[in-house]
Design a protein around this motif. Structure first.
Motif, PDB file in Angstrom:
ATOM      1  N   PHE A 137      48.091 -34.470  58.478  1.00 43.05           N
ATOM      2  CA  PHE A 137      47.752 -33.566  57.585  1.00 43.05           C
ATOM      3  C   PHE A 137      47.981 -34.766  56.681  1.00 43.05           C
ATOM      4  O   PHE A 137      48.896 -34.989  56.475  1.00 43.05           O
ATOM      5  CB  PHE A 137      47.579 -33.040  57.144  1.00 43.05           C
ATOM      6  N   GLU A 138      46.650 -35.103  55.546  1.00 46.73           N
ATOM      7  CA  GLU A 138      46.641 -36.673  55.008  1.00 46.73           C
ATOM      8  C   GLU A 138      46.397 -35.661  53.645  1.00 46.73           C
ATOM      9  O   GLU A 138      44.918 -35.329  53.868  1.00 46.73           O
ATOM     10  CB  GLU A 138      45.576 -37.396  55.041  1.00 46.73           C
ATOM     11  N   LEU A 144      42.201 -34.063  57.583  1.00 44.67           N
ATOM     12  CA  LEU A 144      42.859 -33.672  58.795  1.00 44.67           C
ATOM     13  C   LEU A 144      42.659 -34.254  60.227  1.00 44.67           C
ATOM     14  O   LEU A 144      41.408 -34.697  59.989  1.00 44.67           O
ATOM     15  CB  LEU A 144      43.167 -32.552  59.334  1.00 44.67           C
ATOM     16  N   LEU A 145      43.896 -34.942  61.401  1.00 50.99           N
ATOM     17  CA  LEU A 145      43.291 -36.038  62.771  1.00 50.99           C
ATOM     18  C   LEU A 145      44.106 -34.991  63.257  1.00 50.99           C
ATOM     19  O   LEU A 145      45.311 -34.536  63.210  1.00 50.99           O
ATOM     20  CB  LEU A 145      43.526 -37.337  62.091  1.00 50.99           C
ATOM     21  N   PHE A 158      41.798 -26.494  55.491  1.00 54.63           N
ATOM     22  CA  PHE A 158      42.786 -27.804  55.201  1.00 54.63           C
ATOM     23  C   PHE A 158      43.947 -26.710  54.881  1.00 54.63           C
ATOM     24  O   PHE A 158      45.204 -27.110  55.020  1.00 54.63           O
ATOM     25  CB  PHE A 158      42.208 -29.301  54.561  1.00 54.63           C
ATOM     26  N   TYR A 159      43.939 -26.097  53.607  1.00 47.83           N
ATOM     27  CA  TYR A 159      44.716 -25.561  53.192  1.00 47.83           C
ATOM     28  C   TYR A 159      45.509 -24.376  54.174  1.00 47.83           C
ATOM     29  O   TYR A 159      46.577 -24.808  54.211  1.00 47.83           O
ATOM     30  CB  TYR A 159      44.527 -25.520  52.060  1.00 47.83           C
ATOM     31  N   LEU A 160      43.799 -23.906  54.794  1.00 47.77           N
ATOM     32  CA  LEU A 160      44.875 -21.986  55.542  1.00 47.77           C
ATOM     33  C   LEU A 160      45.640 -23.216  56.842  1.00 47.77           C
ATOM     34  O   LEU A 160      46.695 -22.611  57.505  1.00 47.77           O
ATOM     35  CB  LEU A 160      43.432 -21.715  56.225  1.00 47.77           C
ATOM     36  N   ALA A 161      45.550 -24.217  57.253  1.00 51.69           N
ATOM     37  CA  ALA A 161      45.301 -24.559  58.929  1.00 51.69           C
ATOM     38  C   ALA A 161      47.500 -25.860  58.193  1.00 51.69           C
ATOM     39  O   ALA A 161      48.257 -25.121  59.266  1.00 51.69           O
ATOM     40  CB  ALA A 161      45.147 -25.742  59.484  1.00 51.69           C
ATOM     41  N   LEU A 162      47.061 -25.736  56.844  1.00 48.37           N
ATOM     42  CA  LEU A 162      48.682 -26.219  56.506  1.00 48.37           C
ATOM     43  C   LEU A 162      49.756 -26.201  56.244  1.00 48.37           C
ATOM     44  O   LEU A 162      50.645 -25.507  56.607  1.00 48.37           O
ATOM     45  CB  LEU A 162      48.418 -27.776  54.886  1.00 48.37           C
ATOM     46  N   VAL A 200      39.230 -22.073  62.268  1.00 47.14           N
ATOM     47  CA  VAL A 200      40.711 -23.201  62.187  1.00 47.14           C
ATOM     48  C   VAL A 200      41.323 -23.322  63.537  1.00 47.14           C
ATOM     49  O   VAL A 200      41.610 -24.109  64.215  1.00 47.14           O
ATOM     50  CB  VAL A 200      42.411 -23.131  60.974  1.00 47.14           C
ATOM     51  N   ARG A 201      41.566 -22.171  64.505  1.00 51.04           N
ATOM     52  CA  ARG A 201      41.812 -22.113  66.162  1.00 51.04           C
ATOM     53  C   ARG A 201      41.349 -23.042  66.851  1.00 51.04           C
ATOM     54  O   ARG A 201      42.202 -23.709  67.802  1.00 51.04           O
ATOM     55  CB  ARG A 201      42.357 -20.891  66.263  1.00 51.04           C
TER      56      ARG A 201
END
Length: 230
Positions: A137-138, A144-145, A158-162, A200-201
Protein backbone atom coordinates in the motif's frame (compact mmCIF):
# COMPACT_ATOMS: atom_id res chain seq x y z
CA UNK A 1 4.39 11.00 10.90
CA UNK A 2 3.61 11.30 14.63
CA UNK A 3 0.42 13.29 15.20
CA UNK A 4 -0.93 14.40 18.59
CA UNK A 5 -4.72 14.81 18.79
CA UNK A 6 -6.10 16.88 21.68
CA UNK A 7 -9.86 16.65 22.02
CA UNK A 8 -12.24 16.01 24.92
CA UNK A 9 -14.81 14.64 22.46
CA UNK A 10 -13.71 11.00 22.28
CA UNK A 11 -15.86 10.12 19.27
CA UNK A 12 -14.42 12.99 17.25
CA UNK A 13 -10.87 12.14 18.34
CA UNK A 14 -11.41 8.49 17.38
CA UNK A 15 -12.62 9.60 13.98
CA UNK A 16 -9.55 11.78 13.41
CA UNK A 17 -7.20 9.00 14.50
CA UNK A 18 -8.95 6.35 12.39
CA UNK A 19 -8.81 8.48 9.27
CA UNK A 20 -5.17 9.51 9.72
CA UNK A 21 -4.04 6.04 10.76
CA UNK A 22 -5.57 4.69 7.56
CA UNK A 23 -3.52 7.32 5.70
CA UNK A 24 -0.34 5.92 7.26
CA UNK A 25 0.23 8.22 10.22
CA UNK A 26 0.74 7.42 13.90
CA UNK A 27 -1.80 9.15 16.14
CA UNK A 28 -1.77 9.65 19.90
CA UNK A 29 -4.96 10.85 21.57
CA UNK A 30 -5.12 13.18 24.59
CA UNK A 31 -8.20 14.48 26.36
CA UNK A 32 -6.37 17.07 28.46
CA UNK A 33 -3.83 19.72 27.56
CA UNK A 34 -1.83 19.03 30.70
CA UNK A 35 -1.38 15.36 29.78
CA UNK A 36 -0.41 16.24 26.21
CA UNK A 37 2.16 18.85 27.25
CA UNK A 38 3.72 16.40 29.69
CA UNK A 39 4.04 13.78 26.95
CA UNK A 40 5.53 16.32 24.55
CA UNK A 41 8.43 16.75 26.96
CA UNK A 42 9.26 13.07 26.40
CA UNK A 43 8.42 12.37 22.76
CA UNK A 44 8.62 14.37 19.56
CA UNK A 45 5.45 15.40 17.74
CA UNK A 46 5.38 16.12 14.02
CA UNK A 47 1.94 17.74 13.96
CA UNK A 48 -0.69 18.81 16.48
CA UNK A 49 -4.43 18.71 15.90
CA UNK A 50 -6.53 20.20 18.68
CA UNK A 51 -10.18 20.97 19.15
CA UNK A 52 -10.91 24.62 19.89
CA UNK A 53 -13.93 24.76 22.22
CA UNK A 54 -15.99 27.87 21.61
CA UNK A 55 -14.90 30.70 23.88
CA UNK A 56 -12.30 28.63 25.76
CA UNK A 57 -9.79 31.12 27.22
CA UNK A 58 -7.22 28.36 27.89
CA UNK A 59 -7.06 27.07 24.30
CA UNK A 60 -4.66 29.77 23.07
CA UNK A 61 -2.31 29.20 26.00
CA UNK A 62 -2.31 25.43 25.43
CA UNK A 63 -1.49 25.92 21.76
CA UNK A 64 1.35 28.36 22.49
CA UNK A 65 2.88 26.04 25.09
CA UNK A 66 2.59 23.08 22.75
CA UNK A 67 4.30 24.97 19.94
CA UNK A 68 7.17 25.79 22.30
CA UNK A 69 7.75 22.08 22.89
CA UNK A 70 7.55 21.09 19.21
CA UNK A 71 10.21 21.53 16.54
CA UNK A 72 10.29 25.04 15.04
CA UNK A 73 8.69 23.92 11.77
CA UNK A 74 6.18 21.48 13.29
CA UNK A 75 2.68 22.61 12.25
CA UNK A 76 -0.51 22.83 14.29
CA UNK A 77 -4.13 22.67 13.17
CA UNK A 78 -7.29 23.32 15.17
CA UNK A 79 -10.90 22.22 14.77
CA UNK A 80 -13.58 24.83 15.18
CA UNK A 81 -17.31 25.43 14.68
CA UNK A 82 -18.08 27.23 11.45
CA UNK A 83 -19.78 30.17 13.14
CA UNK A 84 -16.99 30.80 15.67
CA UNK A 85 -15.10 33.52 13.77
CA UNK A 86 -13.54 34.91 16.96
CA UNK A 87 -12.13 31.48 17.78
CA UNK A 88 -10.66 31.14 14.29
CA UNK A 89 -8.90 34.48 14.70
CA UNK A 90 -7.67 33.54 18.19
CA UNK A 91 -6.34 30.19 16.99
CA UNK A 92 -4.39 31.64 14.10
CA UNK A 93 -3.05 34.42 16.34
CA UNK A 94 -1.86 31.81 18.85
CA UNK A 95 0.34 30.16 16.23
CA UNK A 96 -1.84 27.64 14.38
CA UNK A 97 -0.97 26.98 10.75
CA UNK A 98 -4.42 25.93 9.59
CA UNK A 99 -7.90 25.04 10.82
CA UNK A 100 -10.82 22.81 9.85
CA UNK A 101 -14.49 23.59 10.32
CA UNK A 102 -16.64 20.95 12.02
CA UNK A 103 -18.25 18.60 11.16
CA UNK A 104 -15.11 17.08 9.70
CA UNK A 105 -14.88 15.57 6.25
CA UNK A 106 -12.39 12.74 5.86
CA UNK A 107 -11.02 13.76 2.48
CA UNK A 108 -10.47 17.34 3.54
CA UNK A 109 -8.80 16.25 6.80
CA UNK A 110 -6.32 14.01 4.98
CA UNK A 111 -5.64 16.65 2.32
CA UNK A 112 -5.04 19.47 4.82
CA UNK A 113 -2.79 17.31 7.02
CA UNK A 114 -0.80 16.13 3.99
CA UNK A 115 -0.35 19.71 2.80
CA UNK A 116 0.89 20.86 6.21
CA UNK A 117 3.34 17.97 6.46
CA UNK A 118 4.68 18.50 2.93
CA UNK A 119 5.41 22.14 3.71
CA UNK A 120 6.97 21.36 7.09
CA UNK A 121 8.98 18.28 6.09
CA UNK A 122 9.63 18.43 2.33
CA UNK A 123 12.36 15.78 2.52
CA UNK A 124 10.30 13.28 4.52
CA UNK A 125 6.87 13.20 2.90
CA UNK A 126 7.43 11.07 -0.15
CA UNK A 127 5.59 7.87 -0.82
CA UNK A 128 5.11 5.73 2.30
CA UNK A 129 4.80 2.01 1.75
CA UNK A 130 3.10 -0.52 3.96
CA UNK A 131 3.70 -4.14 2.99
CA UNK A 132 1.66 -7.21 3.94
CA UNK A 133 2.98 -10.29 2.21
CA UNK A 134 2.78 -9.66 -1.54
CA UNK A 135 0.53 -6.60 -1.07
CA UNK A 136 2.02 -3.09 -0.94
CA UNK A 137 0.00 0.00 0.00
CA UNK A 138 1.47 3.36 -1.07
CA UNK A 139 -0.43 5.64 1.27
CA UNK A 140 0.44 9.04 -0.15
CA UNK A 141 -0.83 8.47 -3.70
CA UNK A 142 -3.31 5.85 -2.52
CA UNK A 143 -1.91 3.14 -4.79
CA UNK A 144 -2.15 -0.60 -4.18
CA UNK A 145 0.15 -3.24 -5.68
CA UNK A 146 0.31 -7.04 -5.60
CA UNK A 147 3.51 -8.75 -6.68
CA UNK A 148 4.63 -5.44 -8.17
CA UNK A 149 1.52 -4.94 -10.32
CA UNK A 150 -0.93 -2.10 -9.66
CA UNK A 151 -4.45 -3.13 -8.63
CA UNK A 152 -7.16 -0.81 -9.92
CA UNK A 153 -9.15 0.23 -6.84
CA UNK A 154 -11.28 3.22 -5.93
CA UNK A 155 -10.35 5.44 -2.98
CA UNK A 156 -12.90 3.77 -0.71
CA UNK A 157 -11.72 0.30 -1.78
CA UNK A 158 -8.15 1.35 -0.99
CA UNK A 159 -9.03 2.56 2.50
CA UNK A 160 -11.25 -0.46 3.12
CA UNK A 161 -8.49 -2.88 2.09
CA UNK A 162 -5.91 -1.03 4.19
CA UNK A 163 -8.28 -1.10 7.18
CA UNK A 164 -8.56 -4.89 6.92
CA UNK A 165 -4.80 -5.40 6.52
CA UNK A 166 -4.00 -3.15 9.46
CA UNK A 167 -6.34 -5.30 11.56
CA UNK A 168 -5.47 -8.81 10.38
CA UNK A 169 -7.18 -11.43 12.52
CA UNK A 170 -9.39 -8.89 14.28
CA UNK A 171 -13.17 -8.94 13.71
CA UNK A 172 -14.31 -5.48 12.60
CA UNK A 173 -17.90 -4.50 13.23
CA UNK A 174 -20.00 -3.00 10.47
CA UNK A 175 -20.31 0.17 12.55
CA UNK A 176 -16.53 0.45 12.91
CA UNK A 177 -15.98 -0.10 9.18
CA UNK A 178 -18.66 2.45 8.35
CA UNK A 179 -17.12 5.12 10.57
CA UNK A 180 -13.57 4.45 9.36
CA UNK A 181 -14.31 4.37 5.62
CA UNK A 182 -17.56 6.23 5.02
CA UNK A 183 -17.17 8.57 8.03
CA UNK A 184 -19.87 11.29 7.74
CA UNK A 185 -21.96 9.53 5.10
CA UNK A 186 -24.80 8.57 7.41
CA UNK A 187 -27.14 6.99 4.85
CA UNK A 188 -24.97 4.13 3.59
CA UNK A 189 -27.09 1.05 2.77
CA UNK A 190 -25.89 -2.26 4.15
CA UNK A 191 -25.56 -3.65 0.63
CA UNK A 192 -23.15 -0.83 -0.27
CA UNK A 193 -20.66 -2.03 2.32
CA UNK A 194 -21.14 -5.64 1.27
CA UNK A 195 -20.54 -4.70 -2.37
CA UNK A 196 -17.31 -2.87 -1.51
CA UNK A 197 -16.09 -5.78 0.60
CA UNK A 198 -16.85 -8.18 -2.26
CA UNK A 199 -14.93 -5.99 -4.70
CA UNK A 200 -11.94 -5.81 -2.38
CA UNK A 201 -12.00 -9.59 -1.96
CA UNK A 202 -12.11 -10.14 -5.72
CA UNK A 203 -9.71 -7.41 -6.85
CA UNK A 204 -7.07 -8.42 -4.29
CA UNK A 205 -7.73 -12.15 -4.78
CA UNK A 206 -8.10 -12.64 -1.03
CA UNK A 207 -8.35 -16.40 -1.28
CA UNK A 208 -6.62 -19.19 0.68
CA UNK A 209 -4.22 -19.96 -2.17
CA UNK A 210 -2.87 -16.41 -1.83
CA UNK A 211 -2.46 -16.66 1.94
CA UNK A 212 -5.37 -14.44 3.02
CA UNK A 213 -9.09 -14.92 3.50
CA UNK A 214 -11.70 -12.18 3.98
CA UNK A 215 -14.69 -13.66 5.74
CA UNK A 216 -17.99 -12.40 7.20
CA UNK A 217 -18.51 -12.57 10.95
CA UNK A 218 -22.14 -13.50 11.50
CA UNK A 219 -24.32 -10.62 12.73
CA UNK A 220 -21.20 -8.51 13.34
CA UNK A 221 -18.99 -7.58 10.40
CA UNK A 222 -15.90 -8.90 8.65
CA UNK A 223 -12.43 -10.29 9.45
CA UNK A 224 -9.31 -10.65 7.31
CA UNK A 225 -7.43 -13.84 8.16
CA UNK A 226 -3.81 -14.61 7.34
CA UNK A 227 -3.25 -18.25 6.46
CA UNK A 228 0.14 -19.91 6.86
CA UNK A 229 3.52 -18.28 6.34
CA UNK A 230 3.88 -15.32 4.05
Amino acid sequence: MRIAVLDNDRSQADLVCQVLSAAGHSCQFFDSGKEMLAQMRKDSTDLLIMDWPAGDPEAADTLRRAKEKMAPDAPAMFLVSGSAEDDIVAGMAAGADDYLVKPLRRGELVARVSALLRRAYPAQTGTEQLQFGSYVFETRPGRLLKDGSVIDVTQKEFYLALLFFRNIGRPLSRAYIHEAVWVRETAVPSRTMDTHVSRVRNKLSLRPENGFRLVPVYSYGYRLEKLGAQ
